[in-house]
Design an enzyme around this catalytic site. Structure first.
Site, mmCIF file in Angstrom:
data_model
loop_
_atom_site.group_PDB
_atom_site.id
_atom_site.type_symbol
_atom_site.label_atom_id
_atom_site.label_comp_id
_atom_site.label_asym_id
_atom_site.label_seq_id
_atom_site.Cartn_x
_atom_site.Cartn_y
_atom_site.Cartn_z
ATOM 1 C CD GLU A 233 -1.926 2.230 1.644
ATOM 2 O OE1 GLU A 233 -1.570 3.139 0.842
ATOM 3 O OE2 GLU A 233 -2.096 2.418 2.842
ATOM 4 C CB CYS A 267 -1.268 6.850 1.107
ATOM 5 S SG CYS A 267 -2.217 5.714 2.134
#
Length: 458
Positions: A233, A267
């Site tokens: 990720e 993110c």
């Protein structure tokens, strides 16, 4: 022996010194985790999920203590830190409740008399985790791994070493077998070499990483060389698309939270605000007013909505990105400067007139900087949204069916219509492109850490 030093990003003051694990210490941690995995894989699913439930209970009991630690180590406002701990507890509760169905044998019709899929433990999962959500990032993977019957070896960011050790103790206090989740303390300069050595070890079955593209590429290469499962990720430059028929007031109000939560250090924060020219001026006016209302200050104050960034070097890199963008033609609407004070402070920043090729469009801006981009029409908005190597989340605002149709044309791991992108324990989370691969959370996340075994009875 080398040491890891943690600092309070609001003041610059040293919080603690931690002795780093040497080669023998890493070996002892790995040996303990591997031994625990052999016991845990044979533990019944109800007993495994009972542990996950107890972890959630302790999180709720200790929420103020853990929130204060998060705020001290990475500067998150205490209100957000409490919300992070609560979300971790919710994830534990969701996994404990729903994992029996997620991990149950799955019958499949075939030519055989009986056939099914079973989800079996892999073994030790090595986790490399970042500082921005010190508890959530870890428990997001750990709940899945422990439920699936795996053990966990954690290499957390050195910046949040106190949180890493607190998480190890949390799992132990919940009644886990010794070594089921172990944290190794590694100095920043040694992370690459230690990670390669761990991934090459036959006792490690898989790796999960949340972090930068560079770290992800290095870990994926090492995992590939060892032929081991990896879940990544990575970064994101999420588009927040406002169409001509959007509720501009609602979109602008949500945009402030979507960009500036956690001081923009996520993110999955919205980063590029792609707005139809017909509503761009109204959106910008409302958005800037919302940014002006943010309360920058002491992160231990419940009224604070923007704390410091996690480190001074990260703050300085972000200021440089803003300066390059302005030099390339972007218009600085508000903010853009470091705040002269001890710690890692920066003014919440809005750039307008950002275009493809500019730094704020091309690069991930991991901090409180918003880039407003003007779109001529729907096709142009889609073109701008997809003009990125990332593909984590996307948020589209407009009349529902219209926004959904536009959103389907945008490449992303998650699409939110008339809502900001956020993770939910009941829904899978992950990206595409250079945002990584694999999924966390929900059934898909739990099954990532299993051997999906086909069983056929003639």
């Amino acid at each position: 022996m080398s040491h890891v030093v943690t600092r309070n990003p609001a003041t610059g003051e040293v919080l603690a010194h931690y002795p780093a694990h040497d080669a023998a210490g890493v070996e002892a941690a790995l040996a303990a985790t591997y031994a625990a995995s052999l016991t845990w894989r044979d533990t019944s699913l109800p007993d495994r999920l009972a542990l996950v439930g107890r972890i959630g209970g302790l999180l709720r009991e200790r929420r103020e203590r853990y929130a204060a630690l998060i705020t001290a180590e990475m500067g998150k406002p205490v209100a957000e830190a409490l919300a992070e701990v609560d979300k971790c507890a919710l994830n534990c509760e969701v996994v404990a409740e729903l994992a029996p169905a997620w991990l149950a044998d799955h019958p499949v019709d075939s030519a055989a008399s009986r056939s099914w899929l079973s989800y079996e433990p892999l073994g030790v999962v090595f986790a490399v985790m970042p500082w921005n959500y010190p508890f959530w990032q870890v428990l997001r993977f750990a709940c899945a791994a422990l439920a699936a019957g795996d053990a966990a070896l954690l290499k957390h960011s050195p910046d949040v070493t106190g949180s890493a050790l607190a998480l190890e103790q949390l799992v132990a206090d919940a009644g886990a077998p010794p070594g089921l989740l172990r944290s190794i303390v590694v100095a920043a300069d040694d992370v690459a070499e230690v990670s390669r050595r761990i991934l090459a070890d036959d006792r490690v079955a898989a790796v999960t990483l949340t972090g930068s593209e560079r770290a992800g590429a290095a870990v994926a290469a090492a995992a590939g060389a060892a032929i081991k499962k990896s879940v990544l990720e990575l970064g994101g430059s999420d588009p927040f698309v406002v169409l001509a028929d959007a509720d501009v007031a609602q979109a602008a109000a949500t945009a402030v939270k979507a960009r500036f939560v956690n001081a923009g250090q996520s993110c999955v924060c919205a980063k590029r605000f792609i707005v139809h020219t017909d509503v761009a001026e109204e959106f910008l006016e409302r958005f800037v007013a919302g940014v002006a209302a943010l309360q920058v200050g002491d992160p231990t104050d419940p009224a604070t909505t923007i704390g410091p960034m996690a480190r001074v070097d990260l703050r300085d890199a972000l200021v440089a990105q803003v300066e390059r963008s302005v030099a390339q033609g972007a218009r600085l609407v508000t903010g853009g400067r470091a705040i002269e004070a001890a710690g890692a402070w920066i003014e919440p920043t809005v750039l307008d007139g950002v275009e493809p090729g500019m730094t704020a469009f091309v690069e991930e801006t991991f901090g409180p900087v918003a880039a407003v981009v003007r779109a001529r029409d729907d096709d142009h908005a889609v073109e701008l949204a997809n003009d990125t190597t990332f593909g984590l989340g996307a948020s589209v605002w407009g009349a529902t069916e219209h926004a959904l149709a536009v959103g389907r044309r945008i490449r992303s791991g998650a699409l939110f219509v008339n809502a900001m992108v956020a993770s939910d324990p009941r829904l899978p989370f992950g990206g595409t492109g250079r945002s990584g691969y694999g999924r966390e959370l929900s059934a898909e996340g739990v099954r990532e850490f299993t051997n999906v075994r086909t069983v056929v009875v003639a």
